[in-house]
Design a protein around this motif. Structure first.
Motif, PDB file in Angstrom:
ATOM      1  N   TYR A  91      10.331   7.410  -4.570  1.00 52.92           N
ATOM      2  CA  TYR A  91       9.958   6.653  -5.760  1.00 52.92           C
ATOM      3  C   TYR A  91       8.576   7.139  -6.164  1.00 52.92           C
ATOM      4  N   LEU A  92       8.383   7.340  -7.463  1.00 55.19           N
ATOM      5  CA  LEU A  92       7.124   7.888  -7.948  1.00 55.19           C
ATOM      6  C   LEU A  92       6.350   6.859  -8.765  1.00 55.19           C
ATOM      7  N   PHE A  93       5.029   6.989  -8.718  1.00 53.66           N
ATOM      8  CA  PHE A  93       4.133   6.087  -9.449  1.00 53.66           C
ATOM      9  C   PHE A  93       2.999   6.928 -10.028  1.00 53.66           C
ATOM     10  N   LYS A  94       2.816   6.801 -11.308  1.00 52.91           N
ATOM     11  CA  LYS A  94       1.787   7.600 -11.981  1.00 52.91           C
ATOM     12  C   LYS A  94       0.733   6.672 -12.560  1.00 52.91           C
ATOM     13  N   PHE A  95      -0.525   6.959 -12.241  1.00 53.46           N
ATOM     14  CA  PHE A  95      -1.639   6.165 -12.739  1.00 53.46           C
ATOM     15  C   PHE A  95      -2.491   7.008 -13.673  1.00 53.46           C
ATOM     16  N   GLU A  96      -2.979   6.370 -14.705  1.00 55.54           N
ATOM     17  CA  GLU A  96      -3.727   7.099 -15.744  1.00 55.54           C
ATOM     18  C   GLU A  96      -4.957   6.301 -16.160  1.00 55.54           C
ATOM     19  N   SER A  97      -6.066   7.000 -16.286  1.00 61.62           N
ATOM     20  CA  SER A  97      -7.305   6.337 -16.708  1.00 61.62           C
ATOM     21  C   SER A  97      -7.288   6.127 -18.218  1.00 61.62           C
ATOM     22  N   PRO A  98      -8.073   5.180 -18.720  1.00 63.04           N
ATOM     23  CA  PRO A  98      -8.290   5.113 -20.167  1.00 63.04           C
ATOM     24  C   PRO A  98      -9.156   6.290 -20.606  1.00 63.04           C
ATOM     25  N   VAL A 137       6.417   7.412  -2.682  1.00 64.49           N
ATOM     26  CA  VAL A 137       6.783   6.627  -1.501  1.00 64.49           C
ATOM     27  C   VAL A 137       8.239   6.950  -1.192  1.00 64.49           C
ATOM     28  N   GLU A 138       8.549   7.136   0.087  1.00 63.36           N
ATOM     29  CA  GLU A 138       9.936   7.389   0.474  1.00 63.36           C
ATOM     30  C   GLU A 138      10.812   6.214   0.036  1.00 63.36           C
ATOM     31  N   LYS A 139      11.972   6.540  -0.517  1.00 63.62           N
ATOM     32  CA  LYS A 139      12.873   5.491  -0.991  1.00 63.62           C
ATOM     33  C   LYS A 139      13.280   4.542   0.120  1.00 63.62           C
ATOM     34  N   GLU A 140      13.495   5.066   1.312  1.00 61.08           N
ATOM     35  CA  GLU A 140      13.902   4.221   2.435  1.00 61.08           C
ATOM     36  C   GLU A 140      12.883   3.119   2.693  1.00 61.08           C
ATOM     37  N   THR A 141      11.602   3.459   2.557  1.00 64.81           N
ATOM     38  CA  THR A 141      10.541   2.487   2.818  1.00 64.81           C
ATOM     39  C   THR A 141      10.591   1.330   1.832  1.00 64.81           C
ATOM     40  N   LEU A 142      10.657   1.649   0.541  1.00 57.19           N
ATOM     41  CA  LEU A 142      10.654   0.589  -0.473  1.00 57.19           C
ATOM     42  C   LEU A 142      11.989  -0.127  -0.561  1.00 57.19           C
ATOM     43  N   ASP A 143      13.090   0.585  -0.340  1.00 62.84           N
ATOM     44  CA  ASP A 143      14.403  -0.073  -0.359  1.00 62.84           C
ATOM     45  C   ASP A 143      14.479  -1.143   0.724  1.00 62.84           C
ATOM     46  N   GLU A 144      13.913  -0.823   1.894  1.00 63.22           N
ATOM     47  CA  GLU A 144      13.909  -1.797   2.983  1.00 63.22           C
ATOM     48  C   GLU A 144      13.013  -2.987   2.637  1.00 63.22           C
ATOM     49  N   MET A 145      11.888  -2.734   1.992  1.00 59.77           N
ATOM     50  CA  MET A 145      10.990  -3.815   1.591  1.00 59.77           C
ATOM     51  C   MET A 145      11.681  -4.742   0.590  1.00 59.77           C
ATOM     52  N   ALA A 200      23.906  -4.327  -6.257  1.00 62.03           N
ATOM     53  CA  ALA A 200      23.285  -3.424  -7.219  1.00 62.03           C
ATOM     54  C   ALA A 200      22.053  -2.754  -6.631  1.00 62.03           C
ATOM     55  N   PHE A 201      21.329  -3.489  -5.797  1.00 61.52           N
ATOM     56  CA  PHE A 201      20.107  -2.935  -5.197  1.00 61.52           C
ATOM     57  C   PHE A 201      20.412  -1.931  -4.083  1.00 61.52           C
ATOM     58  N   ASN A 202      21.659  -1.869  -3.667  1.00 59.72           N
ATOM     59  CA  ASN A 202      22.045  -0.854  -2.675  1.00 59.72           C
ATOM     60  C   ASN A 202      21.907   0.552  -3.266  1.00 59.72           C
ATOM     61  N   GLU A 203      21.918   0.614  -4.590  1.00 60.98           N
ATOM     62  CA  GLU A 203      21.775   1.897  -5.285  1.00 60.98           C
ATOM     63  C   GLU A 203      20.308   2.179  -5.655  1.00 60.98           C
ATOM     64  N   GLY A 204      19.388   1.368  -5.152  1.00 56.64           N
ATOM     65  CA  GLY A 204      17.978   1.552  -5.471  1.00 56.64           C
ATOM     66  C   GLY A 204      17.572   0.728  -6.681  1.00 56.64           C
ATOM     67  N   PHE A 205      16.368   0.941  -7.133  1.00 59.54           N
ATOM     68  CA  PHE A 205      15.859   0.174  -8.280  1.00 59.54           C
ATOM     69  C   PHE A 205      15.019   1.048  -9.181  1.00 59.54           C
TER      70      PHE A 205
END
Length: 225
Positions: free
Chosen positions: A81-88, A183-191, A220-225
């Motif tokens: 899972y990816l997360f992108k942060f951007e400054s103003p 973040v590895e998908k397994e980590t967040l899927d378990e959370m 539905a969440f078995n397929e991720g989010f």
């Protein structure tokens, strides 16, 4: 008596003359032109005038301009899972960099996960969202306050853009700093799975319909989010 008769005859003759004359045609009213819609000038799109790899003759990497959902489909980010942060916008590059690097990445990732889960709920619950409102709120609250581990920064980049006013003149030159985390998908899927279970245990379904709707959401969440 003759004078009176002559006068009456003259009046009658004049009346016939006036009656016989056609009246002057009325001037045609010109149709009023509808007001033209006001066209506001559109400001020119900003230009990239400098970036991290400009002096090396390289292009801006794709991840900088791509949406996260598009990036997650690329083979190099498979299983993440990816997360992108951007400054103003900032006049100083160091200020833009510090804005992003001083962010609490774990907190921001947890907040984004909570938002994405809420969106997944809305799609999976379909017409039963009203039955799952309390359940959904419990899940998203747990996730928003969760401590995310296992995330890592994959890349960062900066660009300097030139912005324009509506008349085409230069408005300002400003920096933007971006960082990409994974973040590895397994980590967040378990959370997320644990959050669903905890909320299920603390807030028991009030009807069979709600129980069925909850089960559909879990599947539905078995397929991720």
């Amino acid at each position: 008596m003759k004078k009176v008769v002559l006068i009456l005859m003259a009046i009658a003759a004049l009346s016939l003359v006036f009656i016989g004359c056609p009246s002057a045609p009325k001037a045609k009213e010109e149709p009023q032109a509808s007001p033209k819609p006001e066209v506001k000038p559109v400001a020119k799109k900003p230009d990239i005038i400098d970036h991290k790899d400009y002096k090396w003759g390289k292009d801006v990497p794709d991840w900088v301009t791509m949406d996260v959902t598009e990036l997650e489909k690329l083979p190099e980010y498979e299983g993440m899972y990816l997360f992108k942060f951007e400054s103003p916008k900032a006049q100083d590059l160091e200020g833009a960099r510090l804005y992003v690097e001083n962010m609490q990445a774990a907190t921001e990732i947890a907040r984004i996960v909570s938002t994405r889960v809420q969106q997944k709920f809305a799609g999976a619950a379909a017409g039963d969202l009203d039955k799952l409102e309390v359940y959904m709120e419990a899940v998203t609250k747990v996730l928003a306050e969760a401590t995310v581990t296992g995330y890592r920064k994959l890349a960062d980049y900066w660009v300097q853009m030139r912005y324009y006013k509506e008349d085409g003149s230069v408005d300002e030159d400003a920096y933007t700093f971006l960082a990409l985390y994974g973040v590895e998908k397994e980590t967040l899927d378990e959370m997320v799975r644990k959050a669903l279970e905890d909320a299920d245990n603390k807030n028991k379904p009030k009807s069979e319909e709600e129980k069925t709707a909850r089960q559909r959401v879990k599947e539905a969440f078995n397929e991720g989010f």
